[in-house]
Design a protein around this motif. Structure first.
Motif, mmCIF file in Angstrom:
data_model
loop_
_atom_site.group_PDB
_atom_site.id
_atom_site.type_symbol
_atom_site.label_atom_id
_atom_site.label_comp_id
_atom_site.label_asym_id
_atom_site.label_seq_id
_atom_site.Cartn_x
_atom_site.Cartn_y
_atom_site.Cartn_z
ATOM 1 N N ASP A 1 42.042 27.274 32.795
ATOM 2 C CA ASP A 1 42.112 26.679 31.343
ATOM 3 C C ASP A 1 42.720 25.315 31.313
ATOM 4 O O ASP A 1 43.374 24.872 32.253
ATOM 5 C CB ASP A 1 42.663 27.633 30.473
ATOM 6 C CG ASP A 1 42.172 27.654 28.848
ATOM 7 O OD1 ASP A 1 41.653 26.540 28.729
ATOM 8 O OD2 ASP A 1 42.429 28.535 28.361
ATOM 9 N N ILE B 1 46.427 28.884 33.556
ATOM 10 C CA ILE B 1 46.211 30.417 33.710
ATOM 11 C C ILE B 1 44.830 30.284 32.640
ATOM 12 O O ILE B 1 44.789 30.094 31.529
ATOM 13 C CB ILE B 1 47.240 31.118 32.998
ATOM 14 C CG1 ILE B 1 48.327 31.198 34.078
ATOM 15 C CG2 ILE B 1 46.769 32.646 32.675
ATOM 16 C CD1 ILE B 1 49.545 31.737 33.519
ATOM 17 N N SER C 1 44.610 31.114 28.395
ATOM 18 C CA SER C 1 45.941 31.090 27.978
ATOM 19 C C SER C 1 45.685 29.657 27.123
ATOM 20 O O SER C 1 46.711 29.672 26.006
ATOM 21 C CB SER C 1 46.881 30.395 29.049
ATOM 22 O OG SER C 1 46.482 29.096 29.569
ATOM 23 N N GLN C 2 44.850 28.888 26.875
ATOM 24 C CA GLN C 2 44.791 27.810 25.874
ATOM 25 C C GLN C 2 43.557 28.143 24.999
ATOM 26 O O GLN C 2 43.642 27.769 23.659
ATOM 27 C CB GLN C 2 44.462 26.401 26.662
ATOM 28 C CG GLN C 2 45.260 26.228 27.677
ATOM 29 C CD GLN C 2 46.835 25.998 27.046
ATOM 30 O OE1 GLN C 2 47.118 25.116 26.250
ATOM 31 N NE2 GLN C 2 47.800 26.823 27.795
ATOM 32 N N PRO D 1 41.238 31.339 24.244
ATOM 33 C CA PRO D 1 40.736 32.401 24.463
ATOM 34 C C PRO D 1 39.412 32.739 23.997
ATOM 35 O O PRO D 1 38.608 33.479 24.417
ATOM 36 C CB PRO D 1 41.875 33.421 24.025
ATOM 37 C CG PRO D 1 42.672 32.486 23.131
ATOM 38 C CD PRO D 1 42.757 31.055 23.569
ATOM 39 N N HIS E 1 49.038 26.608 40.219
ATOM 40 C CA HIS E 1 50.254 27.219 39.627
ATOM 41 C C HIS E 1 51.587 26.171 39.987
ATOM 42 O O HIS E 1 51.951 26.293 41.193
ATOM 43 C CB HIS E 1 50.460 28.436 40.047
ATOM 44 C CG HIS E 1 49.426 29.805 39.580
ATOM 45 N ND1 HIS E 1 48.829 30.509 40.456
ATOM 46 C CD2 HIS E 1 48.772 29.629 38.562
ATOM 47 C CE1 HIS E 1 47.845 31.146 39.844
ATOM 48 N NE2 HIS E 1 47.633 30.790 38.635
ATOM 49 N N GLU F 1 54.656 28.115 37.537
ATOM 50 C CA GLU F 1 54.666 29.699 37.322
ATOM 51 C C GLU F 1 54.679 30.472 38.401
ATOM 52 O O GLU F 1 54.450 29.883 39.559
ATOM 53 C CB GLU F 1 53.287 30.016 36.655
ATOM 54 C CG GLU F 1 52.775 29.211 35.534
ATOM 55 C CD GLU F 1 51.886 28.041 36.103
ATOM 56 O OE1 GLU F 1 50.772 27.583 35.564
ATOM 57 O OE2 GLU F 1 52.220 27.327 37.003
ATOM 58 N N ALA G 1 51.056 35.037 37.625
ATOM 59 C CA ALA G 1 50.059 34.071 37.084
ATOM 60 C C ALA G 1 48.865 34.574 37.307
ATOM 61 O O ALA G 1 48.082 34.521 36.485
ATOM 62 C CB ALA G 1 50.527 32.554 37.502
ATOM 63 N N GLN H 1 47.876 37.509 35.425
ATOM 64 C CA GLN H 1 47.747 37.146 33.962
ATOM 65 C C GLN H 1 46.253 36.777 33.755
ATOM 66 O O GLN H 1 45.616 37.039 32.731
ATOM 67 C CB GLN H 1 48.743 36.120 33.536
ATOM 68 C CG GLN H 1 48.720 36.102 31.976
ATOM 69 C CD GLN H 1 49.264 37.187 31.215
ATOM 70 O OE1 GLN H 1 50.330 37.501 31.475
ATOM 71 N NE2 GLN H 1 48.214 37.891 30.452
ATOM 72 N N SER H 2 45.671 35.918 34.684
ATOM 73 C CA SER H 2 44.359 35.220 34.704
ATOM 74 C C SER H 2 43.399 36.403 34.691
ATOM 75 O O SER H 2 42.402 36.417 33.923
ATOM 76 C CB SER H 2 44.083 34.137 35.659
ATOM 77 O OG SER H 2 44.687 33.082 35.417
ATOM 78 N N HIS I 1 43.505 38.419 31.411
ATOM 79 C CA HIS I 1 42.667 37.420 30.483
ATOM 80 C C HIS I 1 41.039 37.608 30.472
ATOM 81 O O HIS I 1 40.291 37.720 29.577
ATOM 82 C CB HIS I 1 43.033 36.242 30.519
ATOM 83 C CG HIS I 1 44.363 35.883 29.679
ATOM 84 N ND1 HIS I 1 45.393 34.809 29.704
ATOM 85 C CD2 HIS I 1 45.319 36.865 28.950
ATOM 86 C CE1 HIS I 1 46.351 34.916 29.147
ATOM 87 N NE2 HIS I 1 46.301 36.081 28.637
#
Length: 394
Positions: free
Chosen positions: A246, A255, A258-259, A261, A292, A295, A300, A303-304, A307
């Motif tokens: 992102d 990630i 994260s910006q 979605p 990263h 992070e 991290a 988390q990706s 998402h």
């Protein structure tokens, strides 16, 4: 949702896989500074171990992309065997055509034939590595370009690129794919030789059926409609894969999701719509590409992955019948609300159920934090003494 529909969505979630990048597990950063993270992987074997943990926690990350020469090894058979012991395998092989001193004015497009052949030789080396580790994908990003008007002949550079790519394409093994990645600017600022999806598409078409376009979600100007590009390439059967990340301003490599979605969801909406309407879904590689900096590396990455799974699950929930009816009726906001309904659905319980059915902890990040793995590698892996900027080993 009817029980049979829920079951179909759960099975699709469990089949969906994501490739993580070796470089996402090591120290990396910006041109200003690399901040060391305690326990960050220092070599390919440590990267594979971290990637294997991500796969064990999520159940959906069986492949690890590698970058040459950052991940270069002397014994690729041993690497392949070690990866298998960990429960993963090598995915895409990424050549590096931007760090050698000789590439100051380009690699495959360089005015000097000797430099162009050096670059071709490196990609051919990566093809051989792919053969040795049983990878069928070469992921090629080209940093070539110019900084000033008149610095080089733009049409001549295009012809050089066609010539060198043709030589590379001819060396692909049967069944191997060349994914051509584009980027509208950086590190060159006046022009980039592979600046957009149309250029990548044109070259892939000229090369042949083993070439496809790779879409990096951070490689576009602000405001670009990624879903439209994805839909066009899908309809042309020219979409080969993604590098998911992102961005807020440029190629930030943040990630995934994260910006923006909703933008990620709209991309998956096109993917699901296209792949479910065809008798044989096209092969698309879903790969993460992130750097990263501040992070924690493994968290991290987790988390990706979460998402991406969330965006995919929401796209699976879109009511295609209602959407088609609204579109046919010219019901602009009705069609929009069908998408918003799916996007605003809390899919965390659905994803948790899928993980439990796979014998996994329903919360991969909580499981990682409880595992003690981060503390263990922080103790056992001293900080690398590489440079203060760029990637270790650069």
């Amino acid at each position: 949702m009817a029980s049979e529909e829920r079951r179909a969505v759960l099975e699709a979630i469990k089949r969906f896989t994501i490739e993580t990048p070796s470089w996402g597990y090591g120290d990396s950063g910006t041109r200003f500074k690399v901040f060391h993270w305690p326990g960050a992987a220092r070599n390919l074997r440590e990267k594979l171990a971290d990637a294997a943990l991500v796969h064990r926690l999520t159940g959906v990350c069986p492949r690890v992309a590698i970058h040459i020469p950052w991940d270069k090894e002397d014994d690729w058979a041993a690497v392949k065997s070690y990866a298998a012991e960990l429960g993963v395998r090598i995915g895409a092989v990424n050549p590096n055509l931007f760090q050698d001193e000789e590439y100051r004015f380009g690699s495959l497009c360089h005015p000097d034939p000797a430099v162009r052949q050096r670059a071709v030789k490196h990609v051919l080396e990566c093809i051989q590595i792919a053969r040795e580790v049983d990878s069928d994908t070469i992921s090629l990003w080209l940093a070539d370009g110019t900084n000033y008007p008149g610095q080089d002949d733009l049409r001549a550079r295009k012809r050089r690129l066609e010539e060198t790519l043709t030589e590379i394409y001819a060396a692909l093994a049967p069944g191997m794919r060349l994914l051509i990645e584009y980027k509208f600017f950086e590190p060159a600022f006046y022009h980039t030789d592979l600046a957009d999806w149309g250029m990548a598409y044109t070259l892939a078409r000229k090369l042949g059926p083993q070439a496809r376009v790779l879409v990096d979600t951070g490689h576009h100007p602000q405001g670009t409609n990624l879903a439209h590009i994805v839909a066009f390439l899908l309809d042309e059967d020219m979409l080969g894969g993604f590098h998911f990340n992102d961005r807020r301003y440029a190629d930030d490599d943040l990630i995934v999701g994260s910006q923006h979605p909703f933008e990620l969801f709209l991309v998956f909406n096109e993917l699901v719509a296209a792949t479910t309407s065809q008798s044989q879904a096209p092969r698309i590689d879903y790969m993460i590409d992130q750097s990263h900096n501040i992070e924690p590396k493994i968290e991290a990455m987790l988390q990706s992955v979460l998402h991406i799974q969330s965006a995919y699950a929401r796209a699976l929930l879109v009511d295609r019948r209602r959407l088609a009816e609204a579109q046919a009726a010219g019901d602009v906001l009705g069609a929009y609300r069908v998408l918003r309904d799916a996007f605003e659905t809390d899919v965390r319980p659905l994803l948790a159920q899928a993980r439990e059915e796979m014998g996994l902890d329903p919360d991969p990040i909580a499981a990682f934090r409880r595992s003690g793995y981060a503390e263990e590698v922080a103790r056992s892996r001293p900080a690398s003494k590489s440079g203060a900027s760029g990637y270790p080993g650069a």
